[in-house]
Motif scaffolding. Structure first.
Motif, short mmCIF file in Angstrom:
data_model
loop_
_atom_site.label_atom_id
_atom_site.label_comp_id
_atom_site.label_asym_id
_atom_site.label_seq_id
_atom_site.Cartn_x
_atom_site.Cartn_y
_atom_site.Cartn_z
N ARG A 185 -2.00 -3.91 11.44
CA ARG A 185 -3.05 -3.86 10.43
C ARG A 185 -3.41 -5.27 9.97
O ARG A 185 -4.55 -5.56 9.66
CB ARG A 185 -2.58 -3.02 9.23
CG ARG A 185 -3.54 -2.99 8.05
CD ARG A 185 -4.88 -2.40 8.46
NE ARG A 185 -5.93 -2.54 7.46
CZ ARG A 185 -6.74 -3.58 7.37
NH1 ARG A 185 -6.60 -4.60 8.19
NH2 ARG A 185 -7.69 -3.61 6.45
N THR B 84 -4.73 5.85 8.24
CA THR B 84 -4.60 4.43 7.93
C THR B 84 -4.28 3.68 9.21
O THR B 84 -3.78 4.27 10.17
CB THR B 84 -3.46 4.17 6.93
OG1 THR B 84 -2.24 4.65 7.49
CG2 THR B 84 -3.71 4.87 5.60
N SER B 85 -4.53 2.39 9.22
CA SER B 85 -4.23 1.64 10.45
C SER B 85 -2.87 0.96 10.37
O SER B 85 -2.56 0.10 11.17
CB SER B 85 -5.35 0.64 10.75
OG SER B 85 -5.72 -0.02 9.59
N PHE B 86 -2.05 1.36 9.40
CA PHE B 86 -0.63 1.02 9.45
C PHE B 86 0.10 2.35 9.40
O PHE B 86 -0.53 3.40 9.18
CB PHE B 86 -0.22 0.11 8.27
CG PHE B 86 -0.56 0.66 6.93
CD1 PHE B 86 0.34 1.42 6.22
CD2 PHE B 86 -1.82 0.44 6.36
CE1 PHE B 86 0.02 1.95 4.98
CE2 PHE B 86 -2.14 0.97 5.12
CZ PHE B 86 -1.23 1.73 4.43
N ASP B 87 1.40 2.34 9.64
CA ASP B 87 2.13 3.59 9.71
C ASP B 87 2.22 4.25 8.33
O ASP B 87 2.78 3.67 7.41
CB ASP B 87 3.54 3.34 10.26
CG ASP B 87 4.27 4.64 10.54
OD1 ASP B 87 4.30 5.03 11.72
OD2 ASP B 87 4.78 5.27 9.60
N SER B 88 1.65 5.42 8.18
CA SER B 88 1.75 6.13 6.91
C SER B 88 1.60 7.61 7.20
O SER B 88 1.30 8.01 8.32
CB SER B 88 0.66 5.68 5.94
OG SER B 88 -0.57 6.23 6.32
N SER B 89 1.84 8.42 6.19
CA SER B 89 1.68 9.87 6.35
C SER B 89 1.21 10.45 5.03
O SER B 89 1.98 11.04 4.31
CB SER B 89 3.00 10.49 6.79
OG SER B 89 4.06 10.10 5.93
N VAL B 90 -0.07 10.23 4.69
CA VAL B 90 -0.58 10.69 3.40
C VAL B 90 -1.77 11.62 3.57
O VAL B 90 -2.48 11.57 4.57
CB VAL B 90 -0.97 9.52 2.46
CG1 VAL B 90 0.26 8.77 1.99
CG2 VAL B 90 -1.94 8.58 3.12
N GLU C 78 -5.62 0.96 0.62
CA GLU C 78 -4.58 0.67 1.62
C GLU C 78 -3.42 -0.06 0.97
O GLU C 78 -2.25 0.24 1.22
CB GLU C 78 -5.13 -0.25 2.71
CG GLU C 78 -6.08 0.37 3.68
CD GLU C 78 -6.55 -0.67 4.69
OE1 GLU C 78 -6.23 -0.50 5.87
OE2 GLU C 78 -7.20 -1.64 4.29
N VAL D 191 -9.40 4.10 2.27
CA VAL D 191 -8.76 3.05 3.08
C VAL D 191 -9.76 2.09 3.73
O VAL D 191 -9.39 1.01 4.19
CB VAL D 191 -7.85 3.65 4.17
CG1 VAL D 191 -6.66 4.32 3.53
CG2 VAL D 191 -8.60 4.61 5.05
N VAL E 207 -5.33 11.47 5.51
CA VAL E 207 -5.91 10.14 5.37
C VAL E 207 -5.41 9.29 6.55
O VAL E 207 -4.21 9.18 6.78
CB VAL E 207 -5.47 9.47 4.05
CG1 VAL E 207 -6.04 8.06 3.93
CG2 VAL E 207 -5.90 10.33 2.86
N LEU F 35 5.59 -3.56 7.14
CA LEU F 35 4.78 -2.34 7.28
C LEU F 35 3.36 -2.67 7.73
O LEU F 35 2.78 -1.95 8.54
CB LEU F 35 4.74 -1.57 5.94
CG LEU F 35 6.10 -1.12 5.38
CD1 LEU F 35 5.91 -0.40 4.04
CD2 LEU F 35 6.81 -0.19 6.36
N GLY G 37 7.98 -0.18 11.94
CA GLY G 37 7.13 -0.49 10.78
C GLY G 37 6.97 0.71 9.86
O GLY G 37 5.89 0.97 9.36
#
Lengths: 134, 253
Positions: free
Chosen positions: B56, A98-104, B89, A132, A96, B50, B195
């Motif tokens: 974002r 996302t436009s923020f830092d994630s790792s899903v 999100e 998202v 997935v 974050l 972040g």
């Protein structure tokens, strides 16, 4: 589609779906689950699939020269999905973005006989985007 | 689950379906009807960090949401309803932040644990999690860190990169972590800068340390040893050398 549960319910509506989850591949945390786990415990499955996803997302062989596309550099791994085929089933792991830092990623476990792998891949891609992007 | 509870008080509050704030040394858990709806810790970047660090959400967008909806304890809901974020999100980001802060809030402490009944958080409820799931995940995370590299000293020390062996590679996330490690920033500071959740950063730092790409400081700086009376004997004392030769000769017989 408002959120994680709706997304997982839609995934579970696919033919042959036995279990679905949304997993963080850095930590191995299941953010949401639906249906069954192959080992009877969603948390164990999340931790195990996260290791597999992390390898794919981080090994150079899958990512080298691929992170910069025509649209410029994008966050997240360039890997889109992973498919593991077993004698009795399919596992599709869809990253997935996302436009923020994630790792899903989304994990869908399908019955081999009643599942439709091609359809599942297309639907998971769509679900991962709508999760998202609304 | 017969494991010792991380916080016996949390177990009791969950059982009585309590609503309020559980205050501990390293953070606070917010409960509604015994379920965890929010968590905060000075060690973990909040949802605002974050969301704004990666671009974002502009900082003004966040501030406005807090101004408009904070008093109604519905900032999360407002972010979605006003079109600033999508529902998925918000859930992904908020759940990540809650488990992250809870990990630190529930860290072992000798300090007092207090519960303020009825106190809520201005962020509001997004996706409540059972207290049991939060406890279980916290224990799992502790075990995971130690399984990767059982040296907790890297968690709080400045991250000092080491040169890779020939042919050794790291993934993109760890690469950007190493790039930001200037030899002074701690994992918590790097998490805030990038972040990212703080636990994720700790885990990556432990993985890098296990791979030899980050220095592992010696566990607690050893206390200076008490002056031993024997240390008065210099090793190069000729009498000792003579005694050693004598011993060696005797052993050789």
């Amino acid at each position: 589609m408002p959120g994680i549960d709706e997304c997982l319910l839609e995934a579970m509506a696919l033919p042959g779906a036995r279990g679905a989850s949304l997993v963080d591949w850095t930590s191995g945390l299941a953010l949401g689950t639906a249906g069954d786990s192959p080992v009877g415990d969603h948390e164990t499955t999340a931790a195990e699939t996260a290791e597999l996803a992390r390898s794919a997302a981080e090994f150079d062989s899958f990512t080298a020269g691929d992170s910069v596309t025509a649209g410029g550099e994008r966050p997240g791994p360039p890997v889109e999905d992973l498919i593991v085929t077993t004698r009795a089933g399919y596992h599709v792991l869809r990253f997935v973005e996302t436009s923020f830092d994630s790792s899903v990623f989304l994990h869908l476990w399908l019955d081999r006989d009643s599942g439709n792998l091609a359809l599942a891949r297309i639907r998971l891609r769509d679900l991962a985007e709508r999760l998202v992007l609304g | 689950m017969s494991r010792t509870a991380v916080s016996p008080m949390l177990v009791r509050l969950a059982a009585e379906k309590a609503t309020g704030a559980l205050l501990r040394d390293h953070g606070t858990l917010y409960l509604v009807d015994g379920r965890v709806v929010h968590a905060e810790s000075p060690a973990a970047p909040g949802v605002d960090v974050l969301l704004t660090t990666g671009g974002r959400l502009p900082r003004e967008g966040w501030d406005e949401a807090v101004d408009r909806a904070g008093a109604h304890r519905a900032v999360g809901r407002f972010l979605v309803d006003s079109g600033r974020l999508h529902g998925g999100e918000l859930e992904i980001c908020h759940l990540g932040a809650v488990f992250d802060a809870a990990f630190f809030a529930l860290s072992p402490t000798s300090g007092p644990t207090r519960f303020r009944y009825g106190v809520g958080h201005w962020f509001g409820t997004v996706r409540p999690v059972s207290a049991e799931a939060v406890e279980r995940e916290t224990v799992r995370r502790r075990e995971l860190l130690d399984a990767v590299w059982p040296y907790a000293s890297v968690d709080t020390a400045p991250v000092v990169p080491r040169p890779p062996s020939p042919g050794q590679t790291v993934g993109a996330r760890q690469r950007s972590l190493l790039a930001a490690a200037d030899g002074e920033r701690t994992p918590a500071e790097l998490a805030r800068l990038l972040g990212r959740p703080a636990f994720h950063t700790l885990l990556d730092v432990r993985r890098l340390a296990a791979a030899g790409l980050v220095e592992t400081p010696l566990d607690p700086v050893p206390a200076p040893p008490p002056p031993a009376p024997l240390s008065a004997l210099p090793v190069e004392d000729p009498d000792i050398a003579l005694l050693r030769r004598l011993r060696d000769a005797l052993e050789a017989l």
